[in-house]
Design a protein around this motif. Sequence first.
Motif, mmCIF file in Angstrom:
data_model
loop_
_atom_site.group_PDB
_atom_site.id
_atom_site.type_symbol
_atom_site.label_atom_id
_atom_site.label_comp_id
_atom_site.label_asym_id
_atom_site.label_seq_id
_atom_site.Cartn_x
_atom_site.Cartn_y
_atom_site.Cartn_z
ATOM 1 N N ALA A 175 43.500 78.169 69.973
ATOM 2 C CA ALA A 175 43.743 77.493 71.258
ATOM 3 C C ALA A 175 45.210 77.469 71.660
ATOM 4 N N PHE A 194 42.506 71.686 70.644
ATOM 5 C CA PHE A 194 41.379 70.813 70.265
ATOM 6 C C PHE A 194 41.867 69.604 69.482
ATOM 7 N N ARG A 195 42.878 69.835 68.644
ATOM 8 C CA ARG A 195 43.366 68.754 67.773
ATOM 9 C C ARG A 195 44.807 68.464 68.160
ATOM 10 N N TRP A 224 39.151 67.435 71.665
ATOM 11 C CA TRP A 224 38.244 66.597 70.855
ATOM 12 C C TRP A 224 38.673 65.133 70.844
ATOM 13 N N HIS A 227 33.785 82.504 68.455
ATOM 14 C CA HIS A 227 33.118 81.272 68.904
ATOM 15 C C HIS A 227 32.474 81.399 70.275
ATOM 16 N N TYR A 266 29.034 73.970 66.720
ATOM 17 C CA TYR A 266 29.075 73.571 65.305
ATOM 18 C C TYR A 266 27.667 73.605 64.713
ATOM 19 N N THR A 275 46.681 78.666 65.929
ATOM 20 C CA THR A 275 45.504 78.016 65.355
ATOM 21 C C THR A 275 45.920 77.141 64.182
ATOM 22 N N SER A 276 45.253 75.984 64.085
ATOM 23 C CA SER A 276 45.590 75.038 63.000
ATOM 24 C C SER A 276 44.885 75.437 61.708
ATOM 25 N N ASP A 289 53.557 79.486 65.399
ATOM 26 C CA ASP A 289 53.062 78.161 65.791
ATOM 27 C C ASP A 289 54.284 77.239 65.915
ATOM 28 N N ASN A 320 54.285 74.154 65.488
ATOM 29 C CA ASN A 320 54.152 73.068 64.507
ATOM 30 C C ASN A 320 53.871 73.629 63.112
#
Length: 237
Positions: free
Chosen positions: A10, A21-22, A28, A104, A151, A176-177, A200, A202
Amino acid sequence: MKKLVVLSGAGMSVESGGSTFRGAGGLWGKYPIEQVATPEGYADNPELVINFYNDMRRQLFTSEPNKGHKLVAELEKEFNVTVVTQNIDDLHERAGSSKVIHLHGELTKVCSSYSPYDQRYVKELSPEEYEVKIGDLASDGSQYRPYIVWYGEAVPKIEEAIQYTEQADIFLIIGTSMNVYPAAGLLNYVSADIPVYLIDPNEVSVNSNRHQIHVIRKVASEGMAELTKLLTGRTDV
Ligand code: APR
């Protein structure tokens, strides 16, 4: 040509207006996964789920690929590039990437509610008619549903993604995490002697001590500019 495999998430689309998403402001945090990203949630309230993805699709048609998507596509000049994405948007394709595997699913498509993976019933929506309504039926008589892997559902394209990953000469993780499997598990299929890059802004905890990972702590567009210089010597990025 050397084979480059890109695993994107994402974060790749944040600079195009997409949300993650997170983390702060993530999707989410606003919508319960159970309600909008599980087959049970769809069975329980198909109209709510169909409208959730109608809204996402409406936004998608107003967003553009960012410089990060474009630089990934431009790497095809020097490498045999396969993009394995967790994203359901079509921004990699619109930026010019010619081989994109959507683990996905795809937001621009709908499928049969009875047999979601049966390609005979998968239909591409156009910007002119992007909304799905209750009563829009696939030719097997079932309600058209979003062509998304929810999911608990199988990830049919993971086998193909593994094959490309095992043959990669360079592996790039971007945006992506690495929280969701089987996508995050692709790193275990990368041969230990090839370079792995991770872009990334982070910290990303990658649970694989098998690789020396070259971390580029930047957003997708800046990180891709740095990686492009590293891999191709181009100074015009
Ligand atoms: N550029 C690059 N990366 C960014 C940017 C940016 N501008 N902004 C945020 N990121 C990073 C975050 O630091 C984080 O590591 O993008 C990552 C997004 O992580 P997630 O929100 O977990 O998204 P993702 O990894 O794609 O989620 C995987 O989870 O719920 C499922 O199906 C959904 O495909 C999704 C999967």
